[in-house]
Design a protein around this motif. Sequence first.
Motif, PDB file in Angstrom:
ATOM      1  N   VAL A 134     -22.752 -61.526 -20.003  1.00 35.08           N
ATOM      2  CA  VAL A 134     -23.601 -60.728 -20.881  1.00 35.08           C
ATOM      3  C   VAL A 134     -23.073 -59.303 -20.915  1.00 35.08           C
TER       4      VAL A 134
ATOM      5  N   GLY B  94     -26.427 -53.955 -19.168  1.00 33.14           N
ATOM      6  CA  GLY B  94     -27.804 -53.638 -19.523  1.00 33.14           C
ATOM      7  C   GLY B  94     -28.638 -54.843 -19.904  1.00 33.14           C
ATOM      8  N   GLN B  95     -27.994 -55.999 -20.109  1.00 27.07           N
ATOM      9  CA  GLN B  95     -28.736 -57.198 -20.477  1.00 27.07           C
ATOM     10  C   GLN B  95     -29.052 -58.034 -19.238  1.00 27.07           C
ATOM     11  N   THR B  96     -29.830 -59.121 -19.422  1.00 27.88           N
ATOM     12  CA  THR B  96     -30.222 -60.006 -18.321  1.00 27.88           C
ATOM     13  C   THR B  96     -29.843 -61.447 -18.639  1.00 27.88           C
ATOM     14  N   GLN B  97     -29.795 -62.255 -17.604  1.00 27.94           N
ATOM     15  CA  GLN B  97     -29.480 -63.673 -17.739  1.00 27.94           C
ATOM     16  C   GLN B  97     -30.370 -64.463 -16.786  1.00 27.94           C
TER      17      GLN B  97
ATOM     18  N   ASN C  96     -29.512 -59.156 -13.507  1.00 26.82           N
ATOM     19  CA  ASN C  96     -29.452 -57.925 -14.290  1.00 26.82           C
ATOM     20  C   ASN C  96     -28.027 -57.385 -14.267  1.00 26.82           C
TER      21      ASN C  96
ATOM     22  N   ALA D   1     -20.618 -53.348 -23.474  1.00 30.70           N
ATOM     23  CA  ALA D   1     -21.520 -53.594 -24.594  1.00 30.70           C
ATOM     24  C   ALA D   1     -20.822 -53.304 -25.915  1.00 30.70           C
TER      25      ALA D   1
ATOM     26  N   GLY E 182     -25.011 -52.529 -27.540  1.00 34.87           N
ATOM     27  CA  GLY E 182     -25.646 -53.822 -27.281  1.00 34.87           C
ATOM     28  C   GLY E 182     -26.443 -53.841 -25.997  1.00 34.87           C
ATOM     29  N   GLY E 183     -26.181 -52.895 -25.116  1.00 36.71           N
ATOM     30  CA  GLY E 183     -26.922 -52.825 -23.867  1.00 36.71           C
ATOM     31  C   GLY E 183     -26.666 -51.480 -23.215  1.00 36.71           C
TER      32      GLY E 183
END
Length: 283
Positions: free
Chosen positions: A154, A157-160, A198, A226, A254-255
């Motif tokens: 990812v 800044g994004q999560t999975q 995170n 990102a 994007g993040g």
Amino acid sequence: MSSSSNSTSSPAATNTPLGSNISVQPQDPTTGISPVTLTFNNVTQSGTTTLTISGSGAASPSGFFSGSPARYYDLSTTAVFSGPISVCVNYGSVAFAVPPQLFHFNGTSWINVTSSVDTANHVACGSVTSLSPFGLFQQILQQSVTVAPSSASVAIGQTQNFTAIAHYSDNSSLDVTNTATWTSSDPTIATVTTGLANAVKVGGPVTITATQERMTGTASFTVNQATSTTALSSSSSSSVFGFFVKLAANVTAGGGTPTGTVAFKDSSTILGSSAVVNGQADL
């Protein structure tokens, strides 16, 4: 002088005589085998002890499952007895992944009556004070843990979300995401809590690990830079020679928060550059 007689069928032979420490090995009428040995502490009135073997019975006790193939031993006697009865079952023809336990069905539930298990000779014994169906069951054990997806990437800044699944010896499985212990091999790149990873900074892959009952499953997790988009705007849609036009570049990442500089160009000619502050660069 001649004589004749009429033959009649005899009742079943009495196989449980009076006495102490009476051992009996009843024969299953269908298979003709005698895998069960009963030892009565004290028989006060002789009778007949019988065995019926079947492949089905009451549902397995919680946390256990039957061997392969499943076997149930229904024992009964017409003898009158006092004291305990030792029941030993030779389970040599039944496969178990772990040593089995001998259970006695009391009419409503299975009771574990195991007193000994001889794994070399495949004999499980128990002590009871009444007869009814008996069964051999093995404990359900966790065999492995898997994490899904096995790999993911990812933007910063994004999560999975990851899911942990425990697999057991009875071929069942269970989602243990909320009970497993989760760790990241590099928390500076990615942290993980209850399966939620995170993306902290660009890097990886890092190893995400879920541990349940001392067994672990892993997944690979990569944090990418990102992707950003830039929208250009001006203070006027047209310009008059000699007047200044303010240009603004709105940067969306994007993040995370976008950083860096934006170069403003007129075709291939660089008009100037400006740092991105709070997502915007002005010229």
